[in-house]
Design a protein around this motif. Structure first.
Motif, PDB file in Angstrom:
ATOM      1  N   PRO A 226      21.319  34.593  36.141  1.00 20.00           N
ATOM      2  CA  PRO A 226      22.107  34.420  34.844  1.00 20.00           C
ATOM      3  C   PRO A 226      23.120  33.205  35.040  1.00 20.00           C
ATOM      4  O   PRO A 226      23.861  33.115  36.088  1.00 20.00           O
ATOM      5  CB  PRO A 226      22.382  35.610  34.323  1.00 20.00           C
ATOM      6  N   VAL A 227      23.133  32.327  34.228  1.00 15.16           N
ATOM      7  CA  VAL A 227      24.002  31.183  34.408  1.00 15.16           C
ATOM      8  C   VAL A 227      25.497  31.390  33.635  1.00 15.16           C
ATOM      9  O   VAL A 227      25.209  31.674  32.163  1.00 15.16           O
ATOM     10  CB  VAL A 227      23.555  29.904  33.902  1.00 15.16           C
ATOM     11  N   VAL A 228      26.653  31.246  34.327  1.00 11.09           N
ATOM     12  CA  VAL A 228      27.737  31.163  33.570  1.00 11.09           C
ATOM     13  C   VAL A 228      28.547  30.015  33.837  1.00 11.09           C
ATOM     14  O   VAL A 228      28.667  29.405  34.955  1.00 11.09           O
ATOM     15  CB  VAL A 228      28.722  32.255  34.407  1.00 11.09           C
ATOM     16  N   TYR A 229      28.739  29.306  32.729  1.00  7.72           N
ATOM     17  CA  TYR A 229      29.775  28.219  32.627  1.00  7.72           C
ATOM     18  C   TYR A 229      31.209  28.538  32.508  1.00  7.72           C
ATOM     19  O   TYR A 229      31.439  29.465  31.643  1.00  7.72           O
ATOM     20  CB  TYR A 229      29.175  27.205  31.588  1.00  7.72           C
ATOM     21  N   ILE A 230      32.043  27.776  33.354  1.00  7.07           N
ATOM     22  CA  ILE A 230      33.597  28.126  33.117  1.00  7.07           C
ATOM     23  C   ILE A 230      34.126  26.693  32.779  1.00  7.07           C
ATOM     24  O   ILE A 230      34.219  25.784  33.695  1.00  7.07           O
ATOM     25  CB  ILE A 230      34.256  28.873  34.307  1.00  7.07           C
ATOM     26  N   ASP A 231      35.005  26.598  31.600  1.00  2.00           N
ATOM     27  CA  ASP A 231      35.673  25.476  31.398  1.00  2.00           C
ATOM     28  C   ASP A 231      36.766  25.278  32.283  1.00  2.00           C
ATOM     29  O   ASP A 231      37.301  26.177  32.629  1.00  2.00           O
ATOM     30  CB  ASP A 231      35.891  25.534  30.050  1.00  2.00           C
ATOM     31  N   ASN A 256      26.510  37.852  41.267  1.00  2.42           N
ATOM     32  CA  ASN A 256      25.399  38.286  40.535  1.00  2.42           C
ATOM     33  C   ASN A 256      24.885  36.919  39.697  1.00  2.42           C
ATOM     34  O   ASN A 256      23.886  37.075  38.848  1.00  2.42           O
ATOM     35  CB  ASN A 256      25.727  39.359  39.573  1.00  2.42           C
ATOM     36  N   TYR A 257      25.661  35.793  39.430  1.00  2.00           N
ATOM     37  CA  TYR A 257      25.482  34.697  38.762  1.00  2.00           C
ATOM     38  C   TYR A 257      25.484  33.473  39.289  1.00  2.00           C
ATOM     39  O   TYR A 257      25.881  33.142  40.469  1.00  2.00           O
ATOM     40  CB  TYR A 257      26.274  35.046  37.414  1.00  2.00           C
ATOM     41  N   SER A 258      24.595  32.464  38.605  1.00  5.20           N
ATOM     42  CA  SER A 258      25.003  31.218  39.046  1.00  5.20           C
ATOM     43  C   SER A 258      26.127  30.494  38.331  1.00  5.20           C
ATOM     44  O   SER A 258      26.192  30.445  36.857  1.00  5.20           O
ATOM     45  CB  SER A 258      23.633  30.089  38.800  1.00  5.20           C
ATOM     46  N   VAL A 259      27.046  30.268  38.752  1.00  8.09           N
ATOM     47  CA  VAL A 259      28.588  29.801  38.291  1.00  8.09           C
ATOM     48  C   VAL A 259      28.678  28.172  38.115  1.00  8.09           C
ATOM     49  O   VAL A 259      28.507  27.763  39.373  1.00  8.09           O
ATOM     50  CB  VAL A 259      29.609  30.636  38.875  1.00  8.09           C
ATOM     51  N   ASP A 304      23.627  31.185  29.945  1.00  5.81           N
ATOM     52  CA  ASP A 304      24.041  32.511  29.460  1.00  5.81           C
ATOM     53  C   ASP A 304      25.270  32.731  28.786  1.00  5.81           C
ATOM     54  O   ASP A 304      25.283  33.312  28.040  1.00  5.81           O
ATOM     55  CB  ASP A 304      23.384  33.607  30.313  1.00  5.81           C
ATOM     56  N   TYR A 305      26.140  32.230  29.453  1.00  9.81           N
ATOM     57  CA  TYR A 305      27.655  32.557  29.131  1.00  9.81           C
ATOM     58  C   TYR A 305      28.572  31.453  29.412  1.00  9.81           C
ATOM     59  O   TYR A 305      28.221  30.619  30.394  1.00  9.81           O
ATOM     60  CB  TYR A 305      28.149  33.628  30.012  1.00  9.81           C
TER      61      TYR A 305
END
Length: 343
Positions: A226-231, A256-259, A304-305
């Motif tokens: 699952p993909v997590v984007y962080i500003d 656990n995630y692709s960040v 995803d996030y």
């Protein structure tokens, strides 16, 4: 030919090291040690503990470089390793093991010159026990010449696949022994600076080598996380320092995630992109390598996030508003993702 041992796991009591039994499951990892070391080095112990589901092969290399390379080639033929990790001199040898996924850490591509410049000519002692029991050796001018000759063969088998996919180079930004970043980068795409010295510590291994191991394992398994984007503004405060726990949570999320880090594109401020890249390299480092997305339209992000400071964002996935009543701190965000269990 030196005898070497294949070992499944070594139990150690180290509060910093963390095991990842879900990585490299049933696979073989070949470790290639540095000069004057052996297959019983501390790095081998780290790899075996961190990757308990993998089999680690770690031969003692002969002193003469051609014999060492011949042993490595025959070992690769017999073992067919899924991943090769080489440090220092071992990184130099690992580069020449074409056709395998490889991580080279502080590779000594000019080891002959390094021996001379760092006074390694003459009587020496092996830093770690060896299977043959030998403890002492002598570096002669003739041996230095042998190493200079073999390093001329580095990069001789680089193909487009090797350059783009097979090899990642990691280079300590405080390495006072070798610096071959530019040499490596002229042949391979993925050259990364990490925070550390020539000899890896537990911290530099976990924060620098393990993210790359995860990348290779994911690619080999065709695993999509699952993909997590962080500003970027959710990571740093008004003083341009990381928010409390943001670095820790980032490192936990990548398990656990692709960040990815999201930042405004150059159309807003052309000089901002370089500054952001430097900030990410300094404070997030290897886990964020090649994972910065510059965009002014987060609604177009496919993932995803999204963690951002904005109270409301038009995003196709789940928006997590950092600083809100629900997610005031990064610890609360970590709790949220821990409950998700990687989903």
């Amino acid at each position: 030919m030196p005898i070497f041992v294949k070992q499944k796991q070594v139990i150690m009591s180290n509060p910093y090291i963390k095991q990842f039994p879900d990585l490299m499951v049933g696979k073989k990892v070949l470790y290639v040690h540095g000069f004057a070391s052996s297959g019983q080095s501390g790095t081998v112990s780290r790899i075996r503990e961190v990757l308990p589901s993998a089999t680690v092969v770690a031969p003692d290399l002969p002193l003469h470089p051609q014999e060492a390379l011949d042993l490595l080639l025959s070992t690769c033929e017999a073992e067919r390793p899924d991943l090769i990790i080489g440090t220092s001199m071992g990184g130099m040898f690992a580069e020449m093991l074409y056709g395998y996924d490889r991580i080279v850490v502080n590779p000594a591509f000019q080891i002959g010159d390094t021996m001379v410049s760092h006074n390694l000519v003459g009587a020496q002692k092996f830093q770690n026990p060896r299977q043959d029991g030998v403890m002492d050796f002598i570096v002669t001018k003739s041996l230095v010449k042998e190493y200079k000759e073999i390093t001329r063969r580095c990069f001789s088998g680089v193909t487009a696949e090797e350059r783009e996919r097979r090899v990642v180079g990691l280079f300590g930004d405080n390495d006072d022994l070798v610096d071959t970043f530019d040499i490596f980068a002229s042949h391979y795409r993925h050259a990364i600076r990490f925070h550390g010295e020539h000899r890896m510590s537990d911290k530099s291994f976990m924060h620098s080598v393990m993210p790359v191991v995860r990348w290779f394992d994911d690619r080999q398994e065709q695993r999509e996380r699952p993909v997590v984007y962080i500003d970027i503004d959710a990571l740093r405060d008004s003083f341009d320092k990381p928010f409390s726990s943001s670095q820790k949570v980032y490192r936990r999320l990548i398990e656990n995630y692709s960040v990815y880090v999201v930042a405004p594109s150059a159309s807003i401020n052309p000089s901002m992109m370089g500054d952001i890249a430097k900030w990410v390299e300094e404070f997030i480092n290897v886990p964020a390598y090649n994972r910065i997305v510059f965009t002014n339209h987060p609604r177009l992000l496919y993932g995803d996030y999204l963690i951002s400071t904005a109270p409301d964002v038009d995003f196709m996935g789940t928006h997590i508003p950092f600083g809100s009543d629900v997610f005031k701190t990064w610890e609360e965000i970590l709790t949220y993702f821990d409950r998700l269990g990687g989903q």
